[in-house]
Every structure is written in C-alpha cells, then in structure tokens.
Write a protein that holds these residues in place. Sequence first.
Motif, PDB file in Angstrom:
ATOM      1  N   SER A 156       0.779  -1.347   0.256  1.00 46.95           N
ATOM      2  CA  SER A 156      -0.015  -0.065  -0.082  1.00 46.95           C
ATOM      3  C   SER A 156       0.924   1.264   0.133  1.00 46.95           C
ATOM      4  O   SER A 156       0.467   2.444  -0.605  1.00 46.95           O
ATOM      5  N   ALA A 157       1.953   1.021   0.749  1.00 45.96           N
ATOM      6  CA  ALA A 157       2.919   2.373   0.511  1.00 45.96           C
ATOM      7  C   ALA A 157       3.218   2.353  -0.742  1.00 45.96           C
ATOM      8  O   ALA A 157       3.612   3.610  -1.007  1.00 45.96           O
ATOM      9  N   VAL A 158       3.796   1.548  -1.265  1.00 47.12           N
ATOM     10  CA  VAL A 158       4.413   1.711  -2.855  1.00 47.12           C
ATOM     11  C   VAL A 158       3.435   2.229  -3.603  1.00 47.12           C
ATOM     12  O   VAL A 158       3.723   2.972  -4.355  1.00 47.12           O
ATOM     13  N   ASN A 159       1.924   1.678  -3.270  1.00 48.17           N
ATOM     14  CA  ASN A 159       0.869   2.121  -4.182  1.00 48.17           C
ATOM     15  C   ASN A 159       0.650   3.577  -4.041  1.00 48.17           C
ATOM     16  O   ASN A 159       0.175   4.438  -5.034  1.00 48.17           O
ATOM     17  N   LEU A 160       1.060   4.249  -2.827  1.00 48.06           N
ATOM     18  CA  LEU A 160       1.153   5.896  -2.597  1.00 48.06           C
ATOM     19  C   LEU A 160       1.805   6.467  -3.787  1.00 48.06           C
ATOM     20  O   LEU A 160       1.274   7.381  -4.344  1.00 48.06           O
ATOM     21  N   LEU A 219      -2.166   1.935   7.187  1.00 44.42           N
ATOM     22  CA  LEU A 219      -3.359   2.217   6.271  1.00 44.42           C
ATOM     23  C   LEU A 219      -4.123   3.383   6.245  1.00 44.42           C
ATOM     24  O   LEU A 219      -4.661   4.084   5.266  1.00 44.42           O
ATOM     25  N   PHE A 220      -4.362   3.739   7.618  1.00 40.11           N
ATOM     26  CA  PHE A 220      -5.359   4.957   7.766  1.00 40.11           C
ATOM     27  C   PHE A 220      -4.226   6.164   7.351  1.00 40.11           C
ATOM     28  O   PHE A 220      -5.209   6.924   6.673  1.00 40.11           O
ATOM     29  N   VAL A 221      -3.155   6.254   7.525  1.00 36.18           N
ATOM     30  CA  VAL A 221      -2.421   7.500   7.212  1.00 36.18           C
ATOM     31  C   VAL A 221      -2.525   7.474   5.592  1.00 36.18           C
ATOM     32  O   VAL A 221      -2.734   8.640   5.181  1.00 36.18           O
ATOM     33  N   ILE A 222      -2.377   6.378   5.025  1.00 27.18           N
ATOM     34  CA  ILE A 222      -2.448   6.155   3.432  1.00 27.18           C
ATOM     35  C   ILE A 222      -3.931   6.930   2.967  1.00 27.18           C
ATOM     36  O   ILE A 222      -3.920   7.618   2.282  1.00 27.18           O
ATOM     37  N   TRP A 223      -4.985   6.384   3.636  1.00 31.11           N
ATOM     38  CA  TRP A 223      -6.084   6.794   3.360  1.00 31.11           C
ATOM     39  C   TRP A 223      -6.385   8.088   3.544  1.00 31.11           C
ATOM     40  O   TRP A 223      -6.826   8.874   2.626  1.00 31.11           O
ATOM     41  N   ARG A 224      -6.033   8.606   4.702  1.00 29.28           N
ATOM     42  CA  ARG A 224      -6.303  10.136   4.821  1.00 29.28           C
ATOM     43  C   ARG A 224      -5.206  10.890   3.773  1.00 29.28           C
ATOM     44  O   ARG A 224      -6.100  11.969   3.428  1.00 29.28           O
ATOM     45  N   THR A 225      -4.449  10.499   3.693  1.00 27.45           N
ATOM     46  CA  THR A 225      -3.432  11.187   2.496  1.00 27.45           C
ATOM     47  C   THR A 225      -4.064  11.218   1.301  1.00 27.45           C
ATOM     48  O   THR A 225      -4.212  12.407   0.842  1.00 27.45           O
ATOM     49  N   VAL A 226      -4.413  10.102   0.739  1.00 24.36           N
ATOM     50  CA  VAL A 226      -5.128  10.033  -0.469  1.00 24.36           C
ATOM     51  C   VAL A 226      -6.529  10.943  -0.430  1.00 24.36           C
ATOM     52  O   VAL A 226      -6.624  11.727  -1.738  1.00 24.36           O
ATOM     53  N   HIS A 227      -7.214  10.956   0.498  1.00 23.19           N
ATOM     54  CA  HIS A 227      -8.372  12.097   0.489  1.00 23.19           C
ATOM     55  C   HIS A 227      -8.362  13.166   1.077  1.00 23.19           C
ATOM     56  O   HIS A 227      -9.183  14.179   1.069  1.00 23.19           O
ATOM     57  N   SER A 228      -6.980  13.648   1.249  1.00 20.63           N
ATOM     58  CA  SER A 228      -6.805  15.052   1.713  1.00 20.63           C
ATOM     59  C   SER A 228      -6.672  15.984   0.564  1.00 20.63           C
ATOM     60  O   SER A 228      -6.073  15.454  -0.640  1.00 20.63           O
ATOM     61  N   THR A 247      -5.762   1.702  -6.291  1.00 22.63           N
ATOM     62  CA  THR A 247      -6.913   1.653  -5.725  1.00 22.63           C
ATOM     63  C   THR A 247      -6.635   1.624  -3.983  1.00 22.63           C
ATOM     64  O   THR A 247      -5.360   1.244  -4.038  1.00 22.63           O
ATOM     65  N   LEU A 248      -7.468   1.677  -3.428  1.00 16.74           N
ATOM     66  CA  LEU A 248      -6.820   1.737  -1.957  1.00 16.74           C
ATOM     67  C   LEU A 248      -6.682   0.340  -1.340  1.00 16.74           C
ATOM     68  O   LEU A 248      -5.911   0.083  -0.710  1.00 16.74           O
ATOM     69  N   ILE A 249      -7.694  -0.823  -1.777  1.00 19.99           N
ATOM     70  CA  ILE A 249      -7.551  -2.020  -1.447  1.00 19.99           C
ATOM     71  C   ILE A 249      -6.764  -2.902  -2.198  1.00 19.99           C
ATOM     72  O   ILE A 249      -6.423  -3.858  -1.683  1.00 19.99           O
ATOM     73  N   GLY A 250      -6.757  -2.428  -3.334  1.00 21.18           N
ATOM     74  CA  GLY A 250      -6.024  -3.472  -4.440  1.00 21.18           C
ATOM     75  C   GLY A 250      -4.710  -4.050  -3.932  1.00 21.18           C
ATOM     76  O   GLY A 250      -4.685  -5.398  -3.812  1.00 21.18           O
TER      77      GLY A 250
END
Lengths: 324, 295, 238
Positions: free
Chosen positions: A53-57, A180-189, A265-268
């Motif tokens: 997920s970090a790489v996906n960011l 994962l929460f940090v990633i989710w927040r970052t993407v939607h910020s 995608t977030l969960i991919g």
Amino acid sequence: MSVQSTTTTGLSRAGVSKRMLFFIGLVAAALAAPFFVYPLFLMKILCFVLFASAVNLVLGFAGLLSLGHAAFFGGAAYVAAHSAKVWGFPFELAILSAVAFSTLLGFVFGFLSIRRQGIYFAMITLALAQMIYFLAIQMPFTGGEDGITAVPRGRLFGVVDLGDSLTMYYVVLALVAFGLFVIWRTVHSPFGHVLAAIKENEARATSLGLQPNRYKLIAFTLSAALSGLAGALKAISFQVASLLDVTWHMSGEVVLMTLIGGMGTLIGPGIGAAFVVAMEHYLSTSGLPITFIIGVIFMVCVMLFRKGIYGELRAWYLRRAGRD
Amino acid sequence: MTEIFGVPAAVLAGQILLGLINGSFYALLSLGLAIIFGMLNVINFAHGAFYMLGGFVTWMLFSYLGIGYWPGLLIAPVIVGLIGAVSERLLLRHLYRVDHLYSLLFTFGAALALEGLFRYVFGAAGKPYPQPAELSGGYNLGFMFLPLYRIWVIVIALAVCFGTWYAIERTRLGAYLRAATENPSLVQAFGVNVPFLLTLTYAFCVGLAGFTGALAAPIYQVSPGMGANFLIIIFAVVVIGGMGSIVGTILTGLALGVVEGLTKVFFPTASAITVFIIMILVLMVRPNGLFGRER
Amino acid sequence: MSTDAVKPGLDVRELHGWYGESHVLHGMTLNVRAGEIVTMIGRNGAGKTTTMRAVMGILRKRDGQVRYGDVDIIALPAHKVPRLGIGYVPEERGIFSSLSVDENLMLPPVTRPGGMSIEEIHALFPNLAGRGGTIGTRLSGGEQQMLAIARILRTGANFILLDEPTEGLAPVIVDQIAASLRILKERGLTILLVEQNLEFASATADRHYVVELGKVVDEVANHALAANITRLNTYLSV
C-alpha cells in the motif's frame, strides 16, 4: 419520476452501508483470523499489505514507479533488528528509529531521483537501492548473507510481553491499520488531490503555480517511512532481518503485489500482497521455481490484466451494474 | 618503479585491465540498452537476462553438443537475438501503446522468469567455461602477465562497439533508425516498414547482449545471477552517460569499468558502490547525464 | 513519368477520423484526378492535415473509403501506401534533426522508376546543392521546405500530398515553390495541396475544396475563383 429518485437514494444509502458492512467484516475477520490461521503467516501478510500500500501511494496515486523500495523495507528491518538486539532498544524505540531511518533515506533518495521522470526515475531508484544492498553485504553489523538473527521482540511499553505470537499479531495489526489509515487520509486530503492532479497532467499543475516535485518528494518520503514501518514490524515479529529484504527482487515483488491487486486503488495492493504471500507460502513446499512463476505472473498481468484483481473485478461489476 | 602510490604496479595494471574488460562489457550492454530505449521507448530490464542467456547458450552448446568457443560466439548471439525477435513480435509490441511503465514491468517480469528458470534448472552455482586453446597463452610484460584472452575481449568488444556506431551513424539503415527515433510515423509514411525495423533493432541489441555473455563465459563463470548484477550497473552507466549519444555511452561504460577497477586497488570495500556514488554525483551536477539531452 | 499509360487518381468517400476520443473527420469526400493539382482550403483545425494523415495511414483510427486507382488504401499498413507511388510532404516539413541534408534527401526509399536524379533536384532547387553535409534542421525554413519536396521527388512518387508548403515563408521563397510546383505539373505529377494562402493556391491549382468541421462544404474550379472570391474569403475569415 419520484419512484426513480427514491430508488437512487435507496441505492446510494445501500452502497454506503454496504461499504460500512464490508469494513466491519474486514476488521472482524482480522481480529478473529489468528484463531484459525497461523499468526506468523498472518503477520507476514499484514507487513506486505502495508508495504504494497505504501508503494501504491507513489505508484498508483503519484504515478512514480520506484524500483528501490526494498532499501526502505529491508534497511529499516536492519535498523530495527540491530537496535533491538545489540543496543537493547525497547520495541517502540526500535520501531521508531527504524522508521526515522527509512524516512531520512526516503527523503535523500527522493531528492536525488525526483529530478528525473518516468523511466529514469525507476532506474535511479533501483540503482540507489542497489547501493544499500551492497552496503548491507559489506557492513559488519548486518551479518552478511545470514542477516541479523535471534532479534528479541521485547515488551510493549515495558509491560506487554510480545514473545507470545498472538499478542504480537494484534500489535502488528494495530500498527499496520494505523499505516493504512495514514495512506487513506493522505489520498483523500487536499494534498492527495494535488498529487492526483500532478499525476493527471504535470504541466497543468505547474502552470497552476504548484511545485510538483515538492509534492512528489513529500509523497515519496511518506511512502518510504511506511515501507520502513512494514519492514521493521516484519523484522521484529519474525525476529530476523535478512539480506533478501533489500534485494531488487523484493523491490520488484512489491510492485507486482500492487499491480496484481490493482494500482491506484486503496484496497487493491492489500489484496495483491495477500495473494502473492499466500501463493509463495504454498509454492515454497511444492519445489516449483517461485521466481520463475512470479516473473510469469508479472508478464501475464501486464499483458492481460493491467487493472489488477480488484480493478478488473470492479470494472466487471460496473459493467454488469450498467447492463442491469 | 614497481610501486605506484604504494601499490605494486602489477596489481594496479591487472585491475586496470580487468576494469577495461568490465568496461567493454558495460559499453556493449549499455549501447544496446540505449538504442532500444531510443527506438522502442522501452527500458529493457531483460537485458541482463539476455546477457546471461548468451553465456548459458554458449555453455550449453559446448557441454551438450560439443560445439566450441568460436562457433558458439556466433551461434549464441543469433539464438538470443531470435528469442528477442519473437518476444518483441508476440508480446512487447502490444505494450507500445500503453504507459511506458508497463513495458518496463513486462521486461522486469521476463528478467525474473528467465533468471528463476535457469536457477531452477541449473542451480545457482557458476559453471566454468574453458578458454579457447588459441587464446590460452599470454605475454609477460615484465611487470605483469597479460593473458591473451583478455586482450581479445577488449579488442573485439571495441570493434563491435565501433561497428555498431558505424552502422547507425554512417549507413542507410542507420539513417532509418535515427529518423525513426525522431518521428516513427513519418518514416513509415515514407514506405519504411517501421514495425519490422523495431523488431530488428530489439533482436540486434538483445543479440549484442547475448554476444557479451558469450565473451564473458571464459572469464566469469556462467551463472543465472550474472545478468542481474550487471544490469543495475548498466542502468547507472546509462544514467551517468545520458542516452543522447552512442559514443558517449561507449566511453562512459569503458571509463566506469576502469574507475571501478582502480577503486578495487585503493578502496577495496567501496568498489561495489563506486558506480552508484558517481551516479549520485552526476545527478546532482548534471541531471541529464554527461552526454544527455532531456527527452 | 509522363510516359505512364494509366495513372490512378485518389478517391476519398465518407471518411471519418478520430484523435483518441475526439471525432475530427466527419464524412470527408473528395477526389483528385490524375495530373490535377487540387487544394484543400479552410481554417486551422478544419481537418485538412488530418485528412492527409488518414490517407497516409498515420492516423489509424479512421473509417470510410479511400481508394487510389483500384487499391483500397484503408486496408493497407502505413508503409505500403507510399509504395503505390504516393509521396507525403508533411506540415512543418518533417526534416530530421539527426540526419544530414543528404541523409534526409536519401531517406525515403525509391518506390517507382522515373524519380528525379540528384542533378535534376539540384537544378530545380539550387539552394540545396552543396549543402549535403549540413544538419537538416540547420537549413532555413524555405530550404527545408525544398528539401521536404525534393526527397519525395526522388522516390518516383507520381501523386504528392503537400501540406502547407508556404507556411511561414518569405514571398520570394513562396514564388520559387510555386514555380517548382508548375514544373512538377508539367511533368505530369498529381498533387493534393493544403493551403491557406489563396493567392498561392490560385497560381497553381485546378480546383479548390473548402473544408470546414471535418468535411468538404464547397468546391470551386480555379477559373471561377475570381468570381467567387468574396464567398471563399468568408470561409477563411475568422
């Protein structure tokens, strides 16, 4: 007319609660899983879910293909293992220093590589990471080919004994969930939206007065930090930091996980990570050539399923919904 | 006079020679990589794997069929080139239309698969390959022994580099290639079969990698991992040199080989990372590489 | 070339073309008979260049009918189109910066016998003589245009698609290019020309098509041009 509008609102409400249900189900499954599956195996999956997920960011949301993330993952693993074993750092401090290391390394790598785009970026990150690999072979404290073994897990806040794998699992779960929460927040910020705009059209973003390289650097550093967290957790929970985790194969494998699950995608990436880890687990006893199979899956994915498991499923679902 | 900076001259000269050999391998490989990139817009991650394949084909020809070094040196690149041509036509070609990252990932997967396959079949250990009898001797220069085979490698590698340069800069086919690098659809609108030209380019450059592998077989042992180690150094070479000029790529490859050899003498522990440190320095000063143009 | 017994013409019918998702050609229909010079005039973005790119197969996303003689061009891969004897002089000349003048000149393969020799080319465009070693893009704009035309004449093509040869050129050079086009016509070459310069168009062409929004909206014979000049100017005015 009124009938139609009721159905649409009903549908979207159902969509929200469906997503909520899915989320609750996921949490429940994660909490209950160690009672059914070997906790160490689950921890491995969790670490790679975070890593992918970090790489996906950067790959999926900023369009930067890094082929050097093993340096952050494996490098942080060495720092965590060494500080816990040789310096006697407690669990929290070992993890923190590992993350600090990977953050710093990520900043330096990012600073050097983000000046070049696309293909060059990939080559530079790969070369920089290979430097870390050679250092890992040569430096005395990394234990060369053997790595650092017998790393103590220690106690959480000096109280909770992490020697018990079930306890360790929940700690790993909590930290991975945090990542994962940090990633989710970052993407939607707002930051995430700028990142998406840059990925879409860098020239336009620049003309709007944004500085794409600064945003990319921040995203890259954050991604490195979270990859480091994943690597450190893996080192502590498995009590070993190995040379394998800093090789270019590892950098490639994590990109494969992201690709196979669904880039952007977030969960991919999580699905991809679980798939690849599980597949390797079952293949490892079969005597089949794992690297070969991974390479072939890579090729097939790129040729036929560029959207990944989650992306293809979603596209199929949307097509079906569209037809109905 | 037998010591230079406290290092015996024989050791120094030996390392420079080894550096030149590595440098000519770097030059041959990065040349192919740069041409493929220019024409196909593909970073060929499988380049190292094709180099390894060249070594293995040479070794297999010898061990299974008793075909010696000289025919092997010709047959191996042809076989590797044919494999390249087929994979370009059947697979790689379909990725030109999508994001470049996919062709990169595809060749990355191909590299993993090839390396994995050979490791599975032949094991990780290196396989020795005998030097050809004609080149087994050497000259004693007084301060060092100069093995004939190593001279041959440097001479033939430079000759092939020069030939490639000549073919691209001075022939009609080369003019097609240069023009197609600039504007492929216009070249095709002039009646040149550009898709075929791309296949040819890929096959040739990959064959060049196979040739390098065959040259390397008697010096280094043939092993599944031999390509991956080289590949990443080649990337650094290409980043340092930039992809702008063929001569620049060749010179960068040679120079880095020598510099690497020299660090082995003076700072042995740093030798593996020398190339990468140079790459970082160049990136700071000239982000587009020493001979590069932004593209 | 004038000895060729049968020379085919170009017949474009209901041609549609797309750049990605955007639909640019909307049923383009025109024909060019052997030996004619025909222009397409119209505003920027009307679809003139796109029509040429579709005919040459550079634009692959296209639909409709394009016939050259009795050959269906749409069915051909792009590199087979020139082999019918069709030459393309693209907009902005398409001179290669990594090739010398000579290499640019020799680049397009000869597709038919009867092409111009280097001597004939140098006689037609004296500016190009003695410049062979220069980098192609170091030539002046006018010289680059001559080079772009010359390299097609070498191939023996007897049908030439010529895209805005006068764009951005000084009047003296425009005259020189107009003169060379008349010489080509005398040699029996067929030319489809994209042109915004009405004066240039009228000095060379037999017929004019007016292109708007991806299709032909009007057609004027050259002898009737003067009578219809006000109407044509309204098409071209912004």
